[in-house]
Design a protein around this motif. Structure first.
Motif, PDB file in Angstrom:
ATOM      1  N   ASP A 105      -6.447  -0.313   4.976  1.00 13.70           N
ATOM      2  CA  ASP A 105      -5.250   0.410   4.532  1.00 13.70           C
ATOM      3  C   ASP A 105      -5.370   1.921   4.708  1.00 13.70           C
ATOM      4  O   ASP A 105      -4.475   2.673   4.301  1.00 13.70           O
ATOM      5  N   LEU A 156      -9.966   2.742  -1.929  1.00 15.65           N
ATOM      6  CA  LEU A 156      -9.125   1.674  -1.376  1.00 15.65           C
ATOM      7  C   LEU A 156      -9.820   0.340  -1.587  1.00 15.65           C
ATOM      8  O   LEU A 156     -11.036   0.244  -1.387  1.00 15.65           O
ATOM      9  N   MET A 206      -2.400   4.595   3.948  1.00 11.81           N
ATOM     10  CA  MET A 206      -2.589   5.520   2.830  1.00 11.81           C
ATOM     11  C   MET A 206      -2.428   6.954   3.319  1.00 11.81           C
ATOM     12  O   MET A 206      -1.740   7.761   2.710  1.00 11.81           O
ATOM     13  N   GLN A 217       2.333   1.765  -3.472  1.00 16.95           N
ATOM     14  CA  GLN A 217       1.290   2.066  -4.445  1.00 16.95           C
ATOM     15  C   GLN A 217       0.788   3.497  -4.285  1.00 16.95           C
ATOM     16  O   GLN A 217       0.598   4.206  -5.275  1.00 16.95           O
ATOM     17  N   VAL A 218       0.597   3.949  -3.058  1.00 16.06           N
ATOM     18  CA  VAL A 218       0.148   5.332  -2.849  1.00 16.06           C
ATOM     19  C   VAL A 218       1.208   6.304  -3.358  1.00 16.06           C
ATOM     20  O   VAL A 218       0.888   7.299  -4.015  1.00 16.06           O
ATOM     21  N   LYS A 251      -4.336  -1.685  -4.835  1.00 16.92           N
ATOM     22  CA  LYS A 251      -4.758  -1.356  -3.488  1.00 16.92           C
ATOM     23  C   LYS A 251      -5.410   0.018  -3.394  1.00 16.92           C
ATOM     24  O   LYS A 251      -6.148   0.295  -2.461  1.00 16.92           O
ATOM     25  N   VAL A 252      -5.117   0.888  -4.374  1.00 16.38           N
ATOM     26  CA  VAL A 252      -5.612   2.263  -4.293  1.00 16.38           C
ATOM     27  C   VAL A 252      -5.758   2.853  -5.707  1.00 16.38           C
ATOM     28  O   VAL A 252      -4.978   2.542  -6.593  1.00 16.38           O
ATOM     29  N   ILE A 290       0.829  -1.219   0.000  1.00 21.24           N
ATOM     30  CA  ILE A 290       0.000   0.000   0.000  1.00 21.24           C
ATOM     31  C   ILE A 290       0.856   1.259   0.000  1.00 21.24           C
ATOM     32  O   ILE A 290       0.576   2.199  -0.739  1.00 21.24           O
ATOM     33  N   THR A 291       1.913   1.312   0.781  1.00 20.15           N
ATOM     34  CA  THR A 291       2.740   2.519   0.847  1.00 20.15           C
ATOM     35  C   THR A 291       3.330   2.849  -0.513  1.00 20.15           C
ATOM     36  O   THR A 291       3.224   3.989  -0.992  1.00 20.15           O
TER      37      THR A 291
END
Length: 117
Positions: A73, A68, A77, A39-40, A106-107, A36-37
């Motif tokens: 997450d 999301l 995020m 991807q954001v 994920k986002v 997630i980190t």
């Protein structure tokens, strides 16, 4: 009033400028298998890139929609998002949980921004 399309494709444009407003398509990560980190970070970098192509930047973002695939997450995020936004000019924002186009994503984020005067 004219309409300008940035990187138009068969199905969509990366952004559309109408008047003094820029509407970005949903941005997703380039590495679908990242956490997630990462991807954001990738999504926000993509937003920065499209905003620059349109002639604006994150300080002029009016609204942001965050999608999301797992609301768990949310805090992770926000940790990345909070470091990215211009604290003097935070946009209106909504965050929802929904299934995304690929289960590894994920986002996804959708931004609307103003062009500077």
């Amino acid at each position: 009033m004219t309409i300008k399309r940035i990187e138009p494709g068969k199905r969509m444009s990366e952004a559309v400028i109408h008047g003094n407003t820029v509407y970005l398509a949903g941005q997703v990560a380039t590495n679908f298998d990242a956490g997630i980190t990462e991807q954001v970070q990738q999504v926000l970098a993509a937003i920065d890139d499209v905003l620059a192509k349109a002639g604006t930047n994150k300080s002029n973002v009016l609204s942001m929609q965050v999608i999301l695939n797992n609301i768990a997450d949310f805090a992770a995020m926000n940790a990345v998002y909070d470091a990215w936004i211009d604290p003097a000019n935070p946009p209106a924002r909504a965050t929802i949980e929904a299934r995304l186009a690929d289960p590894r994503l994920k986002v996804e984020m959708i931004a609307v921004a103003a062009l500077p005067n």
